[in-house]
Design a protein around this motif. Structure first.
Motif, PDB file in Angstrom:
ATOM      1  N   LEU A 108       0.164  -8.085  -3.500  1.00  0.00           N
ATOM      2  CA  LEU A 108       1.144  -7.930  -4.573  1.00  0.00           C
ATOM      3  C   LEU A 108       0.527  -7.444  -5.884  1.00  0.00           C
ATOM      4  O   LEU A 108       1.175  -6.745  -6.666  1.00  0.00           O
ATOM      5  N   LEU A 109      -0.721  -7.818  -6.133  1.00  0.00           N
ATOM      6  CA  LEU A 109      -1.354  -7.473  -7.409  1.00  0.00           C
ATOM      7  C   LEU A 109      -2.250  -6.235  -7.319  1.00  0.00           C
ATOM      8  O   LEU A 109      -2.461  -5.546  -8.315  1.00  0.00           O
ATOM      9  N   ASN A 110      -2.778  -5.981  -6.128  1.00  0.00           N
ATOM     10  CA  ASN A 110      -3.734  -4.876  -5.994  1.00  0.00           C
ATOM     11  C   ASN A 110      -3.538  -4.154  -4.663  1.00  0.00           C
ATOM     12  O   ASN A 110      -4.500  -3.773  -4.004  1.00  0.00           O
ATOM     13  N   GLY A 111      -2.275  -3.983  -4.262  1.00  0.00           N
ATOM     14  CA  GLY A 111      -1.977  -3.374  -2.974  1.00  0.00           C
ATOM     15  C   GLY A 111      -2.150  -1.867  -2.970  1.00  0.00           C
ATOM     16  O   GLY A 111      -2.077  -1.210  -4.005  1.00  0.00           O
ATOM     17  N   LYS A 112      -2.370  -1.325  -1.784  1.00  0.00           N
ATOM     18  CA  LYS A 112      -2.498   0.126  -1.613  1.00  0.00           C
ATOM     19  C   LYS A 112      -1.356   0.719  -0.793  1.00  0.00           C
ATOM     20  O   LYS A 112      -1.197   1.928  -0.730  1.00  0.00           O
ATOM     21  N   SER A 113      -0.559  -0.143  -0.155  1.00  0.00           N
ATOM     22  CA  SER A 113       0.437   0.359   0.794  1.00  0.00           C
ATOM     23  C   SER A 113       1.446   1.296   0.134  1.00  0.00           C
ATOM     24  O   SER A 113       1.815   2.329   0.707  1.00  0.00           O
ATOM     25  N   TYR A 114       1.906   0.959  -1.052  1.00  0.00           N
ATOM     26  CA  TYR A 114       2.935   1.767  -1.706  1.00  0.00           C
ATOM     27  C   TYR A 114       2.390   3.141  -2.105  1.00  0.00           C
ATOM     28  O   TYR A 114       3.077   4.153  -1.948  1.00  0.00           O
ATOM     29  N   ALA A 115       1.164   3.182  -2.594  1.00  0.00           N
ATOM     30  CA  ALA A 115       0.555   4.469  -2.959  1.00  0.00           C
ATOM     31  C   ALA A 115       0.324   5.330  -1.723  1.00  0.00           C
ATOM     32  O   ALA A 115       0.542   6.553  -1.751  1.00  0.00           O
ATOM     33  N   GLU A 127       5.087  -4.596   0.109  1.00  0.00           N
ATOM     34  CA  GLU A 127       3.844  -5.355  -0.032  1.00  0.00           C
ATOM     35  C   GLU A 127       3.953  -6.759   0.548  1.00  0.00           C
ATOM     36  O   GLU A 127       2.988  -7.279   1.128  1.00  0.00           O
ATOM     37  N   LEU A 128       5.108  -7.379   0.424  1.00  0.00           N
ATOM     38  CA  LEU A 128       5.330  -8.682   1.050  1.00  0.00           C
ATOM     39  C   LEU A 128       5.209  -8.574   2.568  1.00  0.00           C
ATOM     40  O   LEU A 128       4.662  -9.459   3.231  1.00  0.00           O
ATOM     41  N   GLY A 129       5.732  -7.484   3.125  1.00  0.00           N
ATOM     42  CA  GLY A 129       5.641  -7.277   4.569  1.00  0.00           C
ATOM     43  C   GLY A 129       4.206  -7.137   5.033  1.00  0.00           C
ATOM     44  O   GLY A 129       3.808  -7.704   6.063  1.00  0.00           O
ATOM     45  N   ALA A 130       3.399  -6.381   4.288  1.00  0.00           N
ATOM     46  CA  ALA A 130       1.995  -6.208   4.656  1.00  0.00           C
ATOM     47  C   ALA A 130       1.257  -7.541   4.620  1.00  0.00           C
ATOM     48  O   ALA A 130       0.458  -7.862   5.517  1.00  0.00           O
TER      49      ALA A 130
END
Length: 472
Positions: free
Chosen positions: A37-44, A442-445
């Motif tokens: 949630l704070l340092n995720g890469k999935s969305y990028a 991000e919650l899903g990951a």
């Protein structure tokens, strides 16, 4: 008396050990969620996959670009191994945009929204125009018979049932019209097939999807398209008023020989059991109408993120963790079948596989195919997920791409997000990046990574080994 005191002491010690383990697991899972949630890469990653590459139909240039991009990103994570697994995939192209209209009288026409179904042949150069016969399913073709169907366009108009809380159950209740409609209607001499889009809401967006002619001879195959739900309602209503109306539609599809593509694979080698493999994956290909953000760009980047999260928090898995980005789920399942074939040939020991292929919406839980004892063990971890509002653990689940691994021993699991909006976007032009919520993705990951962590730490393969697995 001494024996009683000893039993009490052992019981207390065991309780303390369990409590300590639960605390440790809770802290690790908290780290996983914080990192996502704070340092995720999935969305990028999804932003690039969707907006810089776009729709990734099997055999296309964009599919190859996606292979190269995701391989490069996995290599940047510093995994122990990253490679491409060759697989031959079908190549079908849509061609120029489809066109259709309903003619209710001389000079009286109304355009309707259609899209070719994946794998359909093209209409003749001048298009196909004929009267329409509406049916509610494959079984109704027999009722009308060849004398009433020959030369007409069959309109399959059975809607997804809104009373199913699980929208996937609603989808499963009518997807046979899309997949087998042309094959079955051709047996009755139909000129073509139009299928109501598999969508619970009324809109103007036609939804594509795979179809098959199976063993229908090439000269007997008929064109097949999906029609938007709004236009399906219009066509059905007009047929009640004017049964001899005509529908015209033009498709420009083309089927080419199979081409080479790849599954993208990366792994972290197990520190204790390198020969025991856990798979986490989603499918890299998508349909071409949108950019495939929910289906299944979300699953791809979530699966990649699982391995990144473990690297970031410093967790060293006991077993080998392997992310697999499968090619050609949408119109062939070639990637999933190839991966399982190679695994069997090499004698690899897969004991757990987790797939994300239900969109990037808020995670709710998991569907799990396992023995009763294995399922109960996973269910015992439910309290660790409850702070994150993950509460739904059901028997039966997995995913299309990991299903070929099923051998009676492997545990198959599928992430279950909230499904209520999924089919608003599924296989349609609005399956785009803007429809994905960053936090939900991000919650899903993090939810996937948490289950993988628990399975890796405590294992599942030695519980009721050899007993028959529960069926989906």
């Amino acid at each position: 008396m001494k024996n009683c005191l000893m039993i009490l002491f052992v019981a207390i010690l065991g309780s303390v050990n369990i409590s300590n383990a639960q605390t440790s697991d809770s802290l690790t899972i908290r780290k996983i969620y914080d990192m996502s949630l704070l340092n995720g890469k999935s969305y990028a990653w999804l932003d690039h996959l969707s907006n810089e590459i776009g729709g990734r139909l099997s055999g296309s240039y964009n599919a190859q670009r996606a292979v190269e991009y995701t391989k490069a990103q996995l290599e940047e994570l510093g995994l122990d191994k990253v490679w491409l697994q060759p697989v031959m995939v079908p190549k079908w192209t849509r061609g120029e945009r489809e066109f259709a209209y309903v003619q209710t009288g001389p000079g009286e026409t109304r355009n309707v929204n259609i899209t070719a179904l994946g794998g359909s042949i093209a209409t003749p150069d001048g298009g196909t125009k004929a009267e329409v016969i509406e049916v509610q399913g494959l079984e109704q073709l027999k009722e009308y018979g060849k004398e009433n169907i020959k030369g007409k366009i069959v309109f399959f108009n059975r809607p997804m049932r809104a009373d199913h809380i699980s929208t996937f159950d609603a989808y499963g209740g009518c997807v046979d019209q899309r997949y087998s409609g042309a094959e079955e209607a051709a047996k009755y001499g139909a000129a073509g097939v139009i299928v109501r889009s598999l969508n619970l809401r009324l809109d103007d967006l036609p939804h594509t999807g795979s179809m098959s002619y199976v063993d229908t001879p090439a000269d007997k195959r008929i064109p097949a398209a999906a029609i938007s739900t709004n236009d399906a309602e219009y066509l059905s209503g007009m047929l009640k008023i004017k049964k001899d109306l005509k529908l015209y539609f033009k498709l420009n599809c083309e089927v080419f020989p199979d081409v080479k593509s790849y599954n993208v694979i990366g792994e972290i080698t197990g520190s204790e059991n390198p020969d025991k493999i856990m798979v986490i994956g989603g499918h890299l290909d998508s349909w071409d109408l949108g950019d495939g953000s929910h289906d299944d760009g979300a699953g791809v980047v979530q699966s990649m993120e699982v391995l990144r999260l473990f690297k970031e928090i410093g967790y060293k898995p006991k077993n080998t963790l392997r992310v697999v980005l499968f090619m050609n789920e949408e119109n062939g399942l070639r990637g999933g079948n190839k991966y399982a074939e190679v695994a069997r040939t090499k004698g690899e020991n897969h004991f757990f596989a987790l797939e994300s292929d239900a969109g990037g919406f808020t995670p709710r839980g998991f569907g799990i195919t396992a023995t009763n004892a294995q399922f109960d063990k996973i269910l015992s971890w439910k309290p660790l997920f409850e702070p994150y509002l993950i509460h739904y653990f059901k028997r039966g689940g997995g995913g299309a791409d990991i299903s070929p691994l099923k051998d009676g021993n492997i545990v198959l699991a599928g992430l279950i997000p909230d499904s209520q909006r999924y089919f608003d976007h599924h296989h349609a032009a609005n399956d785009t990046f803007d429809a994905v919520n960053k936090r939900e993705l991000e919650l899903g990951a993090a939810t996937m990574a948490s289950l993988v962590y628990l399975v890796d730490k405590y294992g599942l393969d030695n519980i009721n080994k050899g007993k028959k697995q529960l069926k989906d």
